[in-house]
Each structure stands twice: as C-alpha cells, then as structure tokens.
Design a protein around this motif. Sequence first.
Motif, PDB file in Angstrom:
ATOM      1  N   ALA A  98      57.388  -2.753  56.049  1.00  0.00           N
ATOM      2  CA  ALA A  98      56.152  -3.501  56.589  1.00  0.00           C
ATOM      3  C   ALA A  98      55.213  -4.895  56.153  1.00  0.00           C
ATOM      4  CB  ALA A  98      54.941  -3.069  55.059  1.00  0.00           C
ATOM      5  N   ASP A  99      56.239  -5.730  56.523  1.00  0.00           N
ATOM      6  CA  ASP A  99      56.090  -7.033  56.710  1.00  0.00           C
ATOM      7  C   ASP A  99      56.400  -7.215  58.152  1.00  0.00           C
ATOM      8  OD1 ASP A  99      59.213  -6.815  55.623  1.00  0.00           O
ATOM      9  OD2 ASP A  99      57.975  -8.324  53.685  1.00  0.00           O
ATOM     10  N   GLN A 100      56.870  -7.185  59.070  1.00  0.00           N
ATOM     11  CA  GLN A 100      57.613  -7.598  59.652  1.00  0.00           C
ATOM     12  C   GLN A 100      56.884  -7.099  61.629  1.00  0.00           C
ATOM     13  OE1 GLN A 100      61.764  -5.988  61.139  1.00  0.00           O
ATOM     14  NE2 GLN A 100      60.907  -5.421  63.222  1.00  0.00           N
ATOM     15  N   GLY A 101      56.340  -8.602  61.585  1.00  0.00           N
ATOM     16  CA  GLY A 101      55.053  -9.096  62.767  1.00  0.00           C
ATOM     17  C   GLY A 101      54.641 -10.342  61.906  1.00  0.00           C
ATOM     18  N   LEU A 102      53.663 -10.380  62.655  1.00  0.00           N
ATOM     19  CA  LEU A 102      52.579 -12.124  62.478  1.00  0.00           C
ATOM     20  C   LEU A 102      51.153 -11.437  61.689  1.00  0.00           C
ATOM     21  CD1 LEU A 102      51.616 -14.176  63.750  1.00  0.00           C
ATOM     22  CD2 LEU A 102      50.949 -13.561  64.966  1.00  0.00           C
ATOM     23  N   GLY A 135      54.109   9.999  47.630  1.00  0.00           N
ATOM     24  CA  GLY A 135      53.042   9.399  49.097  1.00  0.00           C
ATOM     25  C   GLY A 135      54.568   8.063  49.357  1.00  0.00           C
ATOM     26  N   ILE A 136      53.904   7.503  49.885  1.00  0.00           N
ATOM     27  CA  ILE A 136      54.405   6.715  51.476  1.00  0.00           C
ATOM     28  C   ILE A 136      54.764   5.043  50.395  1.00  0.00           C
ATOM     29  CG2 ILE A 136      54.143   4.990  53.224  1.00  0.00           C
ATOM     30  CD1 ILE A 136      52.242   7.435  53.715  1.00  0.00           C
ATOM     31  N   PHE A 137      56.113   4.604  50.398  1.00  0.00           N
ATOM     32  CA  PHE A 137      56.645   3.184  50.138  1.00  0.00           C
ATOM     33  C   PHE A 137      56.350   2.601  50.842  1.00  0.00           C
ATOM     34  CE2 PHE A 137      58.711   5.210  46.292  1.00  0.00           C
ATOM     35  CZ  PHE A 137      58.253   5.912  45.928  1.00  0.00           C
ATOM     36  N   LEU A 138      56.728   1.154  50.545  1.00  0.00           N
ATOM     37  CA  LEU A 138      56.763   0.290  51.764  1.00  0.00           C
ATOM     38  C   LEU A 138      57.699  -0.999  51.197  1.00  0.00           C
ATOM     39  CD1 LEU A 138      52.883  -0.818  52.688  1.00  0.00           C
ATOM     40  CD2 LEU A 138      54.238   1.208  53.869  1.00  0.00           C
ATOM     41  N   THR A 139      58.825  -1.222  52.287  1.00  0.00           N
ATOM     42  CA  THR A 139      59.371  -2.122  51.911  1.00  0.00           C
ATOM     43  C   THR A 139      58.674  -3.626  52.081  1.00  0.00           C
ATOM     44  OG1 THR A 139      60.960  -0.610  51.822  1.00  0.00           O
ATOM     45  CG2 THR A 139      61.602  -2.580  52.077  1.00  0.00           C
ATOM     46  N   VAL A 140      58.970  -4.544  51.298  1.00  0.00           N
ATOM     47  CA  VAL A 140      58.377  -5.763  51.632  1.00  0.00           C
ATOM     48  C   VAL A 140      59.740  -6.528  51.474  1.00  0.00           C
ATOM     49  CG1 VAL A 140      56.299  -5.421  51.726  1.00  0.00           C
ATOM     50  CG2 VAL A 140      57.468  -6.161  49.497  1.00  0.00           C
ATOM     51  N   SER A 141      59.657  -7.997  52.581  1.00  0.00           N
ATOM     52  CA  SER A 141      61.190  -8.985  52.109  1.00  0.00           C
ATOM     53  C   SER A 141      60.122  -9.824  50.331  1.00  0.00           C
ATOM     54  CB  SER A 141      60.730 -10.158  52.989  1.00  0.00           C
ATOM     55  OG  SER A 141      61.195  -9.327  53.807  1.00  0.00           O
ATOM     56  N   PHE A 152      44.692  -4.105  51.839  1.00  0.00           N
ATOM     57  CA  PHE A 152      45.020  -4.150  53.615  1.00  0.00           C
ATOM     58  C   PHE A 152      46.352  -3.487  53.347  1.00  0.00           C
ATOM     59  CE2 PHE A 152      48.129  -5.607  56.684  1.00  0.00           C
ATOM     60  CZ  PHE A 152      47.141  -5.877  58.293  1.00  0.00           C
ATOM     61  N   LEU A 153      47.538  -3.178  52.717  1.00  0.00           N
ATOM     62  CA  LEU A 153      48.352  -2.426  53.630  1.00  0.00           C
ATOM     63  C   LEU A 153      48.192  -0.865  52.098  1.00  0.00           C
ATOM     64  CD1 LEU A 153      51.423  -5.079  51.572  1.00  0.00           C
ATOM     65  CD2 LEU A 153      50.889  -3.921  53.773  1.00  0.00           C
ATOM     66  N   GLU A 154      47.629  -1.048  51.524  1.00  0.00           N
ATOM     67  CA  GLU A 154      47.169   0.594  50.787  1.00  0.00           C
ATOM     68  C   GLU A 154      47.057   1.068  51.668  1.00  0.00           C
ATOM     69  OE1 GLU A 154      46.164   1.667  46.672  1.00  0.00           O
ATOM     70  OE2 GLU A 154      45.222  -0.287  47.359  1.00  0.00           O
ATOM     71  N   LYS A 155      45.251   0.604  52.695  1.00  0.00           N
ATOM     72  CA  LYS A 155      45.137   0.791  53.575  1.00  0.00           C
ATOM     73  C   LYS A 155      45.534   1.374  54.488  1.00  0.00           C
ATOM     74  CE  LYS A 155      40.666   0.504  50.274  1.00  0.00           C
ATOM     75  NZ  LYS A 155      41.359   0.495  49.680  1.00  0.00           N
ATOM     76  N   LYS A 156      45.809   0.482  55.377  1.00  0.00           N
ATOM     77  CA  LYS A 156      46.407   0.324  56.765  1.00  0.00           C
ATOM     78  C   LYS A 156      47.992   1.827  56.970  1.00  0.00           C
ATOM     79  CE  LYS A 156      48.695  -1.413  60.549  1.00  0.00           C
ATOM     80  NZ  LYS A 156      47.687  -1.070  61.925  1.00  0.00           N
ATOM     81  N   PHE A 157      49.050   2.068  54.784  1.00  0.00           N
ATOM     82  CA  PHE A 157      49.419   2.718  55.323  1.00  0.00           C
ATOM     83  C   PHE A 157      49.357   4.143  54.555  1.00  0.00           C
ATOM     84  CE2 PHE A 157      51.793  -1.121  56.388  1.00  0.00           C
ATOM     85  CZ  PHE A 157      52.212  -1.210  57.443  1.00  0.00           C
ATOM     86  N   ASN A 158      48.609   4.252  53.712  1.00  0.00           N
ATOM     87  CA  ASN A 158      47.860   4.878  52.752  1.00  0.00           C
ATOM     88  C   ASN A 158      49.039   4.459  51.888  1.00  0.00           C
ATOM     89  OD1 ASN A 158      46.722   7.288  51.363  1.00  0.00           O
ATOM     90  ND2 ASN A 158      47.881   8.559  53.060  1.00  0.00           N
ATOM     91  N   ALA A 159      49.571   3.774  51.602  1.00  0.00           N
ATOM     92  CA  ALA A 159      50.683   3.912  50.981  1.00  0.00           C
ATOM     93  C   ALA A 159      50.416   3.397  49.318  1.00  0.00           C
ATOM     94  CB  ALA A 159      51.610   2.259  50.727  1.00  0.00           C
ATOM     95  N   ILE A 160      51.567   3.989  47.617  1.00  0.00           N
ATOM     96  CA  ILE A 160      50.999   4.149  46.987  1.00  0.00           C
ATOM     97  C   ILE A 160      51.882   3.025  46.050  1.00  0.00           C
ATOM     98  CG2 ILE A 160      50.408   6.581  46.682  1.00  0.00           C
ATOM     99  CD1 ILE A 160      53.145   7.051  45.578  1.00  0.00           C
ATOM    100  N   CYS A 161      52.657   2.455  46.809  1.00  0.00           N
ATOM    101  CA  CYS A 161      53.604   0.964  45.907  1.00  0.00           C
ATOM    102  C   CYS A 161      54.773   1.066  47.038  1.00  0.00           C
ATOM    103  CB  CYS A 161      54.885   1.575  44.915  1.00  0.00           C
ATOM    104  SG  CYS A 161      56.039   2.699  45.269  1.00  0.00           S
ATOM    105  N   GLU A 162      55.106  -0.318  46.398  1.00  0.00           N
ATOM    106  CA  GLU A 162      56.385  -1.111  47.633  1.00  0.00           C
ATOM    107  C   GLU A 162      57.045  -1.987  46.271  1.00  0.00           C
ATOM    108  OE1 GLU A 162      54.004  -5.001  48.460  1.00  0.00           O
ATOM    109  OE2 GLU A 162      55.040  -5.676  46.055  1.00  0.00           O
ATOM    110  N   ASN A 163      58.387  -2.100  47.122  1.00  0.00           N
ATOM    111  CA  ASN A 163      59.806  -1.998  46.808  1.00  0.00           C
ATOM    112  C   ASN A 163      60.608  -2.985  47.680  1.00  0.00           C
ATOM    113  OD1 ASN A 163      61.570  -0.923  48.643  1.00  0.00           O
ATOM    114  ND2 ASN A 163      60.062   0.567  48.995  1.00  0.00           N
ATOM    115  N   MET A 164      61.778  -3.581  47.982  1.00  0.00           N
ATOM    116  CA  MET A 164      62.490  -4.684  48.721  1.00  0.00           C
ATOM    117  C   MET A 164      63.442  -4.426  48.952  1.00  0.00           C
ATOM    118  SD  MET A 164      61.834  -7.886  46.443  1.00  0.00           S
ATOM    119  CE  MET A 164      61.684  -8.913  47.603  1.00  0.00           C
ATOM    120  N   GLU A 165      64.112  -2.555  49.725  1.00  0.00           N
ATOM    121  CA  GLU A 165      65.269  -2.220  49.726  1.00  0.00           C
ATOM    122  C   GLU A 165      65.194  -1.510  50.745  1.00  0.00           C
ATOM    123  OE1 GLU A 165      65.264  -5.277  46.408  1.00  0.00           O
ATOM    124  OE2 GLU A 165      64.560  -3.363  46.201  1.00  0.00           O
ATOM    125  N   GLY A 166      63.797  -0.238  49.805  1.00  0.00           N
ATOM    126  CA  GLY A 166      64.101   0.789  50.656  1.00  0.00           C
ATOM    127  C   GLY A 166      64.697   1.429  51.953  1.00  0.00           C
TER     128      GLY A 166
END
Length: 195
Positions: A98-102, A135-141, A152-166
């Motif tokens: 979820a964090d590859q971009g600008l 739910g949807i998990f996000l991987t972030v750096s 922003f992230l929660e609504k953009k992806f309808n996500a419930i949580c984040e991690n750094m490896e999944g």
Amino acid sequence: MIALFFATSFECEMIYDKLKNRTTFFLKKVPFIRGKIEKHEILLCISGIGKINASIASILTFENFNINRVVISGVAGAYPSSGLDIGDIAVAEKEIEADQGLLINCEKNESSFIFIDYQEIPLYIPSPFQNLKKGIFLTVSACTGNLKRADFLEKKFNAICENMEGAAIARVAQLYNIPVIEIRSISNVVTDRTE
C-alpha cells in the motif's frame, strides 16, 4: 512441510516452545528452526522486519524446502474504524502493498496518493479461522503514525490493519503456487504519535 514466517524472534516465542525435535540453522544469515508440532513438519523462519527481508527469506525458503503451505504471523497495527483492539486476532482475506507510488498528501481524495502497480493478493482462510475478524491487510514500509494517513489508507483499500512483511511473502509464495494464510495479533491501534 508448513513454513511459518515471523519478522522477529519475540513474535514466535510461543510457537518455538511448542516445536519438538528442534534444529536451528541459518541460510544466508537468515535464521530457521525446523521441528514438529503433532504430526506436522514445521519450518519456522524469522525473516527480519520489512519487505526486503521478507522477500529474501521467502525465496530462500521456497528454493530450499518442499513447502506445501505458508502461514504468515506476528503483529499488526489496526486502523481506527476496524473494530479491532490490542490483543485481538485478525486473518487476511487479501494482502495489498500500500505504499508504492507518489504520496502528495493525506487528504481524502483520489489524487493524494498516486499508486504504482499495486496488486491485491488473495489469501486462503481455513475453516477454523472463519469466525475470526477477517479483512484486507496492507503492507507498508513505514508504520502509520498519524490519523490522517490511517484514515486515507483504511478508506482507500477498505483495510483493517497494516504490517510490514505480508504482501512480500504472499507474492513470492504466489509465484511458487503455495497457498498462504495470514493471521496476526493486534499490537496497536493507529493514532497520532510523536515517537
């Protein structure tokens, strides 16, 4: 053989204690513990934190062992509207990097972040996990440390949580056609942080 991935040794202490006939070894400086739980042969991998470490560890695993199932575990940060609290368990329906971009800003509009080639990776949920929060998990750096970004992230992806490896492990496993389960414990609920 089932491969279990954790980012840190602290996260896998309880699993480590349950392993019988443990053997510890290293491949390219990545720690592995091989053993059994009941009749299941287990390969426990301590990948290190982040997507690069997770990618390296998963490639080493799949190239050197006959793995038929992957479990990604450890901790995650819950988004404020997820209904999750510290200590809750959640299982991933899919993973997204979820964090590859600008990043332009963290406003609630489509132009605040321009995503480059993000993929949704569907994951397997076995029947014993069906009653857990899914739910949807996000991987972030970088872990989210402010509510604007979390919203922003929660609504953009309808996500419930984040991690750094999944997403990294799941994407590599997908290349090897190995089914992936991801189950995590909530270590924090994202909020505005100063440290």
